[in-house]
Scaffold this motif. Structure first.
Motif, short mmCIF file in Angstrom:
data_model
loop_
_atom_site.label_atom_id
_atom_site.label_comp_id
_atom_site.label_asym_id
_atom_site.label_seq_id
_atom_site.Cartn_x
_atom_site.Cartn_y
_atom_site.Cartn_z
N GLN A 49 0.66 -1.28 -0.12
CA GLN A 49 0.09 -0.06 0.03
C GLN A 49 0.84 1.15 0.12
OE1 GLN A 49 -3.71 -0.12 2.70
NE2 GLN A 49 -2.41 -1.82 3.50
N LEU A 50 0.44 2.21 -0.78
CA LEU A 50 1.10 3.67 -0.89
C LEU A 50 0.17 4.54 -0.62
CD1 LEU A 50 3.61 3.18 -3.75
CD2 LEU A 50 4.02 3.19 -1.07
N THR A 51 -0.05 5.28 0.33
CA THR A 51 -0.84 6.52 0.63
C THR A 51 -0.02 7.86 0.68
OG1 THR A 51 -2.29 5.08 1.87
CG2 THR A 51 -2.61 7.41 2.05
N ASP A 52 -0.70 8.90 -0.09
CA ASP A 52 -0.26 10.03 -0.17
C ASP A 52 -1.31 11.06 0.20
OD1 ASP A 52 0.95 12.89 -0.71
OD2 ASP A 52 1.97 11.95 -2.35
N ALA A 53 -1.50 11.39 1.65
CA ALA A 53 -2.44 12.01 2.33
C ALA A 53 -2.49 13.56 1.48
CB ALA A 53 -2.46 12.22 3.73
N THR A 54 -1.24 14.00 1.32
CA THR A 54 -1.28 15.43 0.75
C THR A 54 -1.93 15.72 -0.69
OG1 THR A 54 0.65 15.84 2.08
CG2 THR A 54 0.08 17.37 0.34
N ARG A 55 -1.50 14.68 -1.38
CA ARG A 55 -2.04 14.64 -2.89
C ARG A 55 -3.33 13.94 -2.86
NH1 ARG A 55 3.31 13.07 -6.53
NH2 ARG A 55 4.65 15.14 -5.85
N GLY A 56 -3.79 13.27 -1.88
CA GLY A 56 -5.07 12.56 -1.86
C GLY A 56 -4.96 11.23 -2.61
N THR A 57 -3.98 10.48 -2.72
CA THR A 57 -3.83 9.27 -3.62
C THR A 57 -3.55 8.31 -2.65
OG1 THR A 57 -1.47 9.79 -3.85
CG2 THR A 57 -2.78 10.55 -5.34
N TYR A 58 -3.92 7.02 -3.17
CA TYR A 58 -4.01 5.94 -2.45
C TYR A 58 -3.70 4.68 -3.47
CZ TYR A 58 -5.45 1.69 0.22
OH TYR A 58 -5.52 0.38 0.87
N ARG A 59 -2.69 3.67 -3.32
CA ARG A 59 -2.47 2.74 -4.10
C ARG A 59 -2.37 1.41 -3.36
NH1 ARG A 59 2.34 4.93 -7.76
NH2 ARG A 59 2.36 6.32 -6.11
N LYS A 60 -3.05 0.50 -3.79
CA LYS A 60 -2.88 -0.83 -3.02
C LYS A 60 -2.90 -1.97 -3.96
CE LYS A 60 -5.57 -3.89 0.13
NZ LYS A 60 -6.76 -4.04 0.90
N ILE A 61 -2.22 -3.11 -3.71
CA ILE A 61 -2.32 -4.33 -4.33
C ILE A 61 -2.30 -5.65 -3.59
CG2 ILE A 61 -1.13 -3.61 -6.78
CD1 ILE A 61 1.40 -4.77 -5.85
N VAL A 62 -2.92 -6.68 -4.01
CA VAL A 62 -2.94 -7.84 -3.33
C VAL A 62 -2.17 -9.00 -4.25
CG1 VAL A 62 -4.30 -9.52 -2.12
CG2 VAL A 62 -4.96 -7.18 -1.93
N ARG B 112 -1.04 -13.04 -4.37
CA ARG B 112 -1.20 -14.23 -3.84
C ARG B 112 -0.29 -15.30 -4.54
NH1 ARG B 112 -7.20 -15.39 -3.90
NH2 ARG B 112 -7.05 -13.88 -2.06
N GLY B 113 0.69 -15.84 -4.09
CA GLY B 113 1.69 -16.76 -4.44
C GLY B 113 2.58 -15.67 -5.45
N ASP B 114 2.49 -16.23 -6.62
CA ASP B 114 3.23 -15.48 -7.93
C ASP B 114 2.13 -14.80 -8.76
OD1 ASP B 114 2.06 -17.32 -9.04
OD2 ASP B 114 3.76 -18.04 -10.10
N ARG B 115 0.93 -14.46 -8.36
CA ARG B 115 -0.07 -13.83 -8.96
C ARG B 115 -0.62 -12.55 -8.29
NH1 ARG B 115 -1.24 -17.71 -13.37
NH2 ARG B 115 0.19 -19.11 -13.16
N LEU B 116 -1.01 -11.52 -9.23
CA LEU B 116 -1.63 -10.36 -8.68
C LEU B 116 -3.04 -10.68 -8.74
CD1 LEU B 116 -1.51 -7.38 -8.05
CD2 LEU B 116 -1.87 -6.88 -10.64
N VAL B 117 -3.79 -10.65 -7.50
CA VAL B 117 -5.21 -11.18 -7.65
C VAL B 117 -6.01 -9.87 -7.19
CG1 VAL B 117 -4.55 -13.18 -6.59
CG2 VAL B 117 -4.92 -11.46 -5.01
N GLY B 118 -5.73 -8.56 -7.07
CA GLY B 118 -6.36 -7.40 -7.00
C GLY B 118 -5.94 -6.31 -6.71
N GLY B 119 -6.45 -5.26 -6.86
CA GLY B 119 -5.87 -3.92 -6.28
C GLY B 119 -6.87 -2.73 -6.46
N VAL B 120 -6.35 -1.68 -5.94
CA VAL B 120 -7.34 -0.30 -5.44
C VAL B 120 -6.23 0.89 -5.91
CG1 VAL B 120 -8.62 1.19 -4.15
CG2 VAL B 120 -8.93 -1.31 -4.13
N LEU B 121 -6.67 1.89 -6.81
CA LEU B 121 -6.11 2.87 -6.98
C LEU B 121 -6.93 4.05 -6.98
CD1 LEU B 121 -4.81 0.60 -9.37
CD2 LEU B 121 -3.23 2.47 -9.63
N LEU B 122 -6.69 5.03 -6.46
CA LEU B 122 -7.48 6.24 -6.13
C LEU B 122 -6.58 7.50 -6.22
CD1 LEU B 122 -10.38 6.79 -5.15
CD2 LEU B 122 -9.77 6.86 -2.91
N GLY B 123 -6.91 8.54 -7.13
CA GLY B 123 -6.63 9.72 -7.20
C GLY B 123 -4.94 9.80 -8.08
N LEU C 236 5.87 -2.73 -8.63
CA LEU C 236 4.43 -2.86 -9.34
C LEU C 236 3.48 -1.50 -9.22
CD1 LEU C 236 3.50 -6.56 -8.08
CD2 LEU C 236 4.04 -5.93 -10.43
N LEU C 237 3.79 -0.50 -7.99
CA LEU C 237 3.00 0.62 -8.25
C LEU C 237 3.79 1.70 -8.70
CD1 LEU C 237 1.66 0.26 -4.46
CD2 LEU C 237 0.48 -0.15 -6.62
#
Length: 434
Positions: free
Chosen positions: A374-387, A389-400, A427-428
């Motif tokens: 997870q990466l959060t930048d409150a000043t810029r209002g951005t948020y990035r997250k990936i999940v 599982r093993g060697d696979r990307l199974v999900g993510g959220v990107l905001l801002g 990856l982010l």
């Protein structure tokens, strides 16, 4: 039944995203003279992109901008299919018309869920009370647009994608907006807690008052019982409301299919050929349930339409195996040019504004043993997250900040192993670690 000129009669019920896409693809792939196409659309408007209704409500542009390309073949607007006669292969319409078919495709979409609120319905009154609106169709959008004024007190019930979009659009029109969400956080299907908090902060900065874990009990009518004046919460508190918007989710429209004796569970059950329990009838889009899953997303509707068009015309081996689709939402300054892809003449109207972009895909809540970055930048209002599982990307959220969304989405959609030497944090980065 022998079709005119030997061509097959293909009838599509539904003029939304799925039905229009299928009609376009059939026209593009079917050899000349092999298909006679009829599309029955219940709404009187030209088919439109439902995803962009909030942009019309916000006043950024008119309904004509979100119109879909013309439908090839025979399009009939304002015609409601009321019964399917499977024995004679006929669709009977509300205007008395009868349409024969060799293949029938149900693309009937979904209806808004109307919650069991006290005061919402009266035995002697059809439809919703004055001042209460669903937000699902162009007519809903136009009625809301006509009713809202600067300073109008509006309550939006439901904090999913549709409710958030409606609240933002009404606030942009100058309404005093309260958003009431029964769940713990906004957009629970797409966002985790951290992403939801950032979204909430942005909405509040735009003037939307947000209440989560807030159950609505009923609607309070005026003394003369002519319209709704307030929304009553479970704790007895009342929110004054000149406008009340119901954005409580959607439910597949399955009435036609059920009455015709087709297999219906939550949606109309289809196989990998998108066939219902009647092999001459298919279903696609919001109304279709494939492999015990309802999608309710434009991406899935488009993919199903593409597969079915190939199957019916040039590739009988085409199969639908599911959709891995990304949810994307832009709140704020989205120009008509950006939405339509067609340059518009003249300068853009209104002040410049930084929009809020959001994208979510896959499983955004990790399971035990998953890796999370997870990466959060409150000043810029951005948020990035990936999940991972093993060697696979199974999900993510990107905001801002969606700089990485293209690469991440492709990696997730392709379901390929991640390079073992690539640190997950990369990856982010803007190139998505590629």
């Amino acid at each position: 039944m022998v079709a005119v000129g030997g061509a097959r009669e293909i009838v599509v019920i539904g003029g939304g995203t799925a039905g229009v896409r299928l009609a376009q693809r059939l026209a593009a792939t079917a050899p000349a003279g092999t298909v006679n196409l009829t599309l029955l659309g219940e709404e009187p408007h030209a088919p439109y992109n439902r995803v962009l209704l909030a942009e019309v409500l916000a006043g950024r542009y008119g309904p004509e901008v979100i119109a879909l390309p013309p439908v090839p073949g025979g399009e009939r607007r304002g015609v409601r299919a009321v019964r399917i006669d499977r024995a004679d292969r006929l669709v009977r319409c509300g205007d008395g018309g009868v349409v024969p078919y060799d293949r029938l495709i149900l693309a009937t979409g979904s209806n808004p869920v109307l919650p069991p609120l006290r005061g919402l319905r009266r035995p002697d009154h059809d439809g919703l009370p004055e001042g209460v609106h669903a937000f699902r169709t162009m007519d809903d959008c136009l009625a809301l647009s006509a009713a809202v004024r600067p300073g109008t007190r509006a309550v939006v019930i439901g904090g999913g994608l549709l409710g958030v979009s409606a609240a933002r659009a009404l606030a942009e029109r100058g309404a005093q907006v309260v958003l009431a969400q029964q769940g713990e956080h906004l957009m629970e299907r797409q966002l985790d807690g951290a992403g939801s908090r950032l979204l909430r902060a942005q909405l509040e900065e735009w003037g939307v008052e947000v209440h989560t874990e807030c159950r609505v009990r009923g609607l309070v009518r005026t003394a003369d019982d002519t319209r709704v004046a307030a929304v009553e919460l479970a704790d007895g508190f009342r929110l004054d409301a000149e406008l009340t918007v119901l954005a409580c989710g959607v439910r597949p429209r399955t009435g036609l299919a059920r009455a015709a004796g087709l297999d219906v569970r939550r949606g109309v059950v289809v196989d990998d050929e998108l066939r219902t329990s009647d092999p001459r009838i298919h279903a696609i889009g919001d109304c279709a349930e494939h492999d015990e899953r309802l999608y309710g997303l434009a991406g899935a509707a488009l993919e199903q339409a593409d597969v079915l068009a190939r199957l019916l015309t040039v590739d009988p081996s085409a199969r639908y195996t599911g959709t891995r689709s990304l949810t994307r939402l832009t709140l704020g300054a989205l120009s008509p040019e950006a939405a339509s892809g067609v340059p518009l003449e003249g300068p853009a109207e209104g002040p410049a504004e930084v929009p809020l972009d959001l994208a979510a895909f896959g499983e955004t809540t990790p399971l035990p043993g998953d890796d999370t970055v997870q990466l959060t930048d409150a000043t810029r209002g951005t948020y990035r997250k990936i999940v991972v599982r093993g060697d696979r990307l199974v999900g993510g959220v990107l905001l801002g900040d969606l700089a990485t969304v293209g690469t991440l989405a492709r990696t997730w959609e392709d379901d390929v192993p991640l390079p073992p030497t690539t640190p997950l944090l990369h990856l982010l980065t803007p190139d998505g670690g590629s």
